[in-house]
Write an enzyme that holds these catalytic residues in place. Structure first.
Site, short mmCIF file in Angstrom:
data_model
loop_
_atom_site.label_atom_id
_atom_site.label_comp_id
_atom_site.label_asym_id
_atom_site.label_seq_id
_atom_site.Cartn_x
_atom_site.Cartn_y
_atom_site.Cartn_z
N GLY A 162 0.83 -1.21 0.00
CA GLY A 162 0.00 0.00 0.00
C GLY A 162 0.85 1.25 0.00
N ASP A 196 8.70 -1.37 -5.46
CA ASP A 196 9.83 -0.49 -5.80
C ASP A 196 9.87 -0.25 -7.30
OD1 ASP A 196 10.98 -0.26 -3.16
OD2 ASP A 196 11.48 -2.38 -3.36
N ILE A 199 2.27 5.13 0.86
CA ILE A 199 2.95 5.69 2.04
C ILE A 199 1.88 6.11 3.06
CG2 ILE A 199 4.54 7.48 2.86
CD1 ILE A 199 5.41 7.85 -0.12
N GLY A 200 1.98 5.62 4.27
CA GLY A 200 1.04 6.00 5.33
C GLY A 200 -0.22 5.16 5.40
N GLU A 222 10.69 -2.48 6.25
CA GLU A 222 11.46 -1.72 5.27
C GLU A 222 12.66 -1.07 5.95
OE1 GLU A 222 9.15 0.57 2.07
OE2 GLU A 222 8.06 0.80 3.93
N ASP A 245 6.62 -6.23 5.17
CA ASP A 245 6.08 -4.86 5.02
C ASP A 245 6.59 -4.32 3.67
OD1 ASP A 245 5.73 -2.10 5.18
OD2 ASP A 245 6.53 -1.92 7.20
N ARG A 246 5.77 -4.38 2.67
CA ARG A 246 6.04 -3.93 1.28
C ARG A 246 6.90 -4.93 0.50
NH1 ARG A 246 6.87 1.96 0.92
NH2 ARG A 246 4.75 2.15 0.23
N1 LIG Z 1 -6.20 2.09 10.46
C1 LIG Z 1 -5.56 3.03 11.15
N2 LIG Z 1 -6.23 3.80 12.02
C2 LIG Z 1 -5.61 4.76 12.69
N3 LIG Z 1 -4.31 5.08 12.59
C3 LIG Z 1 -3.60 4.35 11.74
C4 LIG Z 1 -4.18 3.30 10.98
N4 LIG Z 1 -3.20 2.74 10.20
C5 LIG Z 1 -2.09 3.44 10.48
N5 LIG Z 1 -2.33 4.40 11.40
C6 LIG Z 1 -1.35 5.37 11.88
O1 LIG Z 1 -0.87 6.06 10.71
C7 LIG Z 1 0.54 6.26 10.77
C8 LIG Z 1 1.20 5.61 9.55
O2 LIG Z 1 1.08 4.20 9.64
P1 LIG Z 1 2.25 3.22 9.15
O3 LIG Z 1 1.89 1.85 9.65
O4 LIG Z 1 3.59 3.77 9.52
O5 LIG Z 1 2.03 3.30 7.57
P2 LIG Z 1 2.91 2.70 6.39
O6 LIG Z 1 3.84 1.69 6.97
O7 LIG Z 1 1.92 2.12 5.43
O8 LIG Z 1 3.62 3.88 5.80
C9 LIG Z 1 1.00 5.70 12.10
O9 LIG Z 1 1.08 6.77 13.01
C10 LIG Z 1 -0.13 4.73 12.50
O10 LIG Z 1 -0.26 4.61 13.90
N1 LIG Z 2 11.22 2.36 -3.83
C1 LIG Z 2 10.98 3.50 -3.16
N2 LIG Z 2 11.21 4.69 -3.76
C2 LIG Z 2 10.98 5.86 -3.11
N3 LIG Z 2 10.56 5.93 -1.85
C3 LIG Z 2 10.32 4.77 -1.22
C4 LIG Z 2 10.50 3.51 -1.83
N4 LIG Z 2 10.16 2.54 -0.94
C5 LIG Z 2 9.80 3.18 0.19
N5 LIG Z 2 9.89 4.51 0.02
C6 LIG Z 2 9.67 5.55 1.03
C7 LIG Z 2 8.26 5.98 1.28
C8 LIG Z 2 8.30 6.40 2.74
O1 LIG Z 2 8.77 7.75 2.87
C9 LIG Z 2 9.36 5.48 3.35
C10 LIG Z 2 8.77 4.29 4.05
O2 LIG Z 2 7.65 3.78 3.34
P1 LIG Z 2 6.23 3.55 4.06
O3 LIG Z 2 5.24 3.39 2.95
O4 LIG Z 2 5.96 4.75 4.91
O5 LIG Z 2 6.42 2.32 4.88
O6 LIG Z 2 10.15 5.04 2.27
#
Ligand SMILES: Nc1ncnc2c1ncn2[C@@H]1O[C@H](COP(=O)(O)OP(=O)(O)O)[C@@H](O)[C@H]1O
Ligand SMILES: Nc1ncnc2c1ncn2[C@H]1C[C@H](O)[C@@H](COP(=O)(O)O)O1
Length: 204
Positions: free
Chosen positions: A7, A84, A9-10, A31, A78-79
């Site tokens: 999914g 990429d 970012i975020g 990651e 995770d990803r």
């Molecule tokens: N379903 C959700 N409900 C509320 N907060 C969430 C949810 N999923 C993620 N978060 C919050 O959003 C932020 C980003 O989540 P994260 O797991 O780091 O995302 P990703 O790894 O996909 O980039 C974190 O602060 C997390 O606690």
């Molecule tokens: N392949 C990628 N190119 C650019 N940026 C990337 C790549 N893979 C991960 N990222 C970045 C996006 C976020 O800033 C961090 C961590 O990813 P997240 O989806 O928040 O776990 O790395």
């Protein structure tokens, strides 16, 4: 067994990966973000650092692929390496932040690696819209991600939607996360577990 969470970012990948790993006792692979030597520079100047960052992520993700193949354990990742190449590198090339020459060079290495990569037994896609991604990136509070634009997130989301629509390599579970709070609400986490178990029936 190999499960991967995918999914934008975020979207909540790291959070869900951590929760599932604890719940099922699976090994988790995360990651390479905190010790990544290029990520902060990349967000300050994408054009300058895009190639170096892509090569770095490709190497780090391929190391994970190797570990998954060799460990024989249940692993949640995770990803994936596909993201990429098919999401981030392609998008940077579309946005002219990665030149055609560098993208072709990158793609030829990725294509060689691909023959060693097995698709996960289950791919879990966390689907989220851009305003919710922005909220969650803000909540996470990594300073260097403050420069991430709505345009960048929207283009990545379009790439994700296309890639997921065409994904046929293995089982796929799409979870719309915008109305779920699996962090605070046990019933929302339970809903996700039920969906996963329905998909994994027969794989356990
Ligand atoms: N379903 C959700 N409900 C509320 N907060 C969430 C949810 N999923 C993620 N978060 C919050 O959003 C932020 C980003 O989540 P994260 O797991 O780091 O995302 P990703 O790894 O996909 O980039 C974190 O602060 C997390 O606690
Ligand atoms: N392949 C990628 N190119 C650019 N940026 C990337 C790549 N893979 C991960 N990222 C970045 C996006 C976020 O800033 C961090 C961590 O990813 P997240 O989806 O928040 O776990 O790395």
């Amino acid at each position: 067994m190999h499960i991967a969470v995918t999914g934008n970012i975020g979207a909540g990948k790291t959070t869900l990966t951590t929760m599932l790993s604890k719940h099922y006792g699976w090994d988790a692979q995360f990651e390479d973000v905190d010790h990544n030597p290029y990520l902060e520079d990349f967000y300050a100047d994408m054009s300058k650092w895009s190639f170096a960052l892509q090569v770095y992520f490709l190497g780090s993700r391929f190391r994970q692929v190797k570990e998954i193949r060799e460990s024989g354990k249940n692993i949640i990742q995770d990803r994936t390496i596909y993201e990429d190449a098919h999401i981030f590198a392609e998008n940077l090339n579309d946005m002219k932040l990665l030149s055609d020459r560098d993208f072709n060079n990158y793609a030829s290495v990725f294509n060689l690696m691909k023959s060693f990569v097995s698709a996960p037994d289950l791919l879990i896609y966390l689907k989220s819209d851009v305003p919710n991604l922005v909220k969650k990136i803000y909540k996470r509070g990594r300073e260097y991600e403050a420069s991430i634009s709505i345009e960048y997130l929207s283009k990545l989301n379009q790439k994700y939607e296309k890639w997921i629509a065409e994904y046929t390599e293995g089982k796929l579970l799409v979870i719309e996360v915008d109305d779920l709070d699996f962090v605070e609400k046990p019933e929302d986490f339970g809903f996700i577990l039920e969906k996963i178990e329905a998909e994994l029936n027969g794989l356990f």
